[in-house]
Scaffold this motif. Structure first.
Motif, PDB file in Angstrom:
ATOM      1  N   UNK A   1      41.942  18.980  64.546  1.00  0.00           N
ATOM      2  CA  UNK A   1      42.898  18.114  63.859  1.00  0.00           C
ATOM      3  C   UNK A   1      44.247  18.794  63.664  1.00  0.00           C
ATOM      4  N   UNK A   2      44.215  20.080  63.305  1.00  0.00           N
ATOM      5  CA  UNK A   2      45.466  20.811  63.093  1.00  0.00           C
ATOM      6  C   UNK A   2      46.218  21.028  64.402  1.00  0.00           C
ATOM      7  N   UNK A   3      45.473  21.295  65.460  1.00  0.00           N
ATOM      8  CA  UNK A   3      46.119  21.469  66.774  1.00  0.00           C
ATOM      9  C   UNK A   3      46.799  20.170  67.205  1.00  0.00           C
ATOM     10  N   UNK A   4      46.112  19.052  66.948  1.00  0.00           N
ATOM     11  CA  UNK A   4      46.704  17.767  67.315  1.00  0.00           C
ATOM     12  C   UNK A   4      47.984  17.516  66.506  1.00  0.00           C
ATOM     13  N   UNK A   5      47.940  17.854  65.203  1.00  0.00           N
ATOM     14  CA  UNK A   5      49.122  17.653  64.360  1.00  0.00           C
ATOM     15  C   UNK A   5      50.286  18.522  64.847  1.00  0.00           C
ATOM     16  N   UNK A   6      49.980  19.741  65.313  1.00  0.00           N
ATOM     17  CA  UNK A   6      51.022  20.677  65.727  1.00  0.00           C
ATOM     18  C   UNK A   6      51.557  20.352  67.126  1.00  0.00           C
ATOM     19  N   UNK A   7      50.655  20.034  68.056  1.00  0.00           N
ATOM     20  CA  UNK A   7      51.067  19.909  69.457  1.00  0.00           C
ATOM     21  C   UNK A   7      50.996  18.484  69.993  1.00  0.00           C
ATOM     22  N   UNK A   8      50.472  17.560  69.186  1.00  0.00           N
ATOM     23  CA  UNK A   8      50.363  16.173  69.657  1.00  0.00           C
ATOM     24  C   UNK A   8      49.356  16.040  70.777  1.00  0.00           C
TER      25      UNK A   8
END
Lengths: 98, 256
Positions: free
Chosen positions: A51-58
């Motif tokens: 989830x955090x990776x998605x928030x950071x890198x889309x």
């Protein structure tokens, strides 16, 4: 190590510390750090990290899809360096300016 | 991480958006004690999204990142949680329910209550809420509580790898789950005949849970039963490729 990898490692280390909370305070994170044996990551932590990776890198970095190809047991054996390389490769494939 | 309030408690939910043409909605429900949504997230969630499904996941009460209330662990509590989450997610079409172990029991129970709201059921190493299944669950919970009573020793020896162990131990030692769940009021077996959607049940060839297949087949006659050789109760996380190979074709031939 190329500079973009250094920056990504710093990002990933910060996310891992957040995901692990109190348990991650003392953890030194390098490219050779393993998810389970060094960081004590549980599979539910991997969900939070995705989830955090998605928030950071889309959508450029689909770590969850990458992880689902590894299966639950292999995720624990993952090294931070493999994740950093995966992010760097994914970002390279995104056309400039997008 | 998304927390939502459902049925009076804070529940950890995740959603994976469908890729390409929409095919339907699926809720993935994990199993008892040391399980969490991660077992589904890391195995089937993304392949299902790639197949066009809107994929919804949550941690059962007391599990994963959801809250661990001291009490409220009857079968109906778990089923009410699912009903509240479906309202939260605003699901407006019959939904697929995929359940691992106890998660499959939640799926069957919800479907018996609301047969028109369920499009299909997949269970892994599971059964409807029958007296046989709950007696087995009571024994398993008692054994787990004994093993986990030594949690402190394990936590002290491997501090970084024992959190899930400690969480499971707390669930059994500090809540009413062990007493309440096995003592749940079970639905009348006749209500399962209301379930008319496609049902696929997978079992590990080395697991005793497959002994329950006959009773499930009598209660839900259209259910299809497949045994994956060599696997135990951990079928989903040990053999995800084989699970995918059964589930994805079943889904794509039945969902329109």
């Amino acid at each position: 190590m190329p500079s973009d990898q250094t920056a990504i490692l710093a990002d990933v280390s910060s996310m891992l510390r957040t995901v692990l909370g109190d348990f991650g305070d003392d953890a030194e994170v390098t490219m050779d750090t393993t998810f389970r044996d060094d960081l004590g990551m549980e599979s539910i932590d991997v969900v939070s990290l995705a989830g955090r990776l998605q928030a950071r890198y889309g959508n450029a970095v689909n770590f969850a899809l990458f992880a689902s190809g590894l299966d639950v047991e292999s995720v624990g054996e993952l090294r931070v360096g493999q994740l950093v390389d995966y992010i760097a490769d994914s970002l390279e494939k995104v056309p400039a300016g997008s | 991480m998304s927390m939502v309030r459902a049925n009076g408690i804070e529940v950890h939910v995740e959603e994976v958006a469908p890729v390409g043409d929409r095919r339907g909605t699926v809720v993935l429900i994990h199993g008892m004690t040391s399980d969490s949504m991660a077992s589904w997230f890391l195995t089937l969630a993304h392949p299902l999204a790639e197949a066009g499904m809107r994929v919804l996941l949550y941690d059962l009460r007391g599990h994963g990142r959801s809250v661990r209330p001291a009490t409220g662990y009857r079968l109906d509590d778990f089923v009410d949680d699912l009903a509240a989450l479906l309202a939260h997610w605003d699901v407006d079409e019959p939904v697929h329910l995929f359940g691992n172990s106890f998660g499959g029991t939640v799926a069957f129970t919800y479907a018996a209550r609301h047969p028109d709201r369920v499009a299909g059921i997949l269970t892994i190493e599971s059964a409807p809420p029958t007296a046989t299944w709950f007696a087995r669950m009571a024994r398993r919970l008692a054994t787990a509580a004994e093993t986990l009573a030594d949690a402190d020793a394990v936590v002290n020896s491997r501090p970084l790898t024992a959190r899930r162990f400690r969480d499971a131990s707390a669930l059994l030692a500090e809540t009413d789950l062990r007493e309440q769940l096995p003592a749940s009021a079970l639905p009348d077996p006749a209500t399962f005949s209301a379930i008319t959607c496609p049902v696929l049940c997978l079992y590990g060839g080395e697991s005793a849970v497959q002994e329950l297949a006959g009773e499930t087949a009598r209660l839900v006659p259209q259910s299809r039963h497949v045994v994956v050789p060599g696997q135990k109760h951990t079928l989903l996380i040990k053999a995800p490729a084989q699970v995918r190979a059964e589930v994805l074709p079943w889904l794509t031939t039945r969902v329109h």
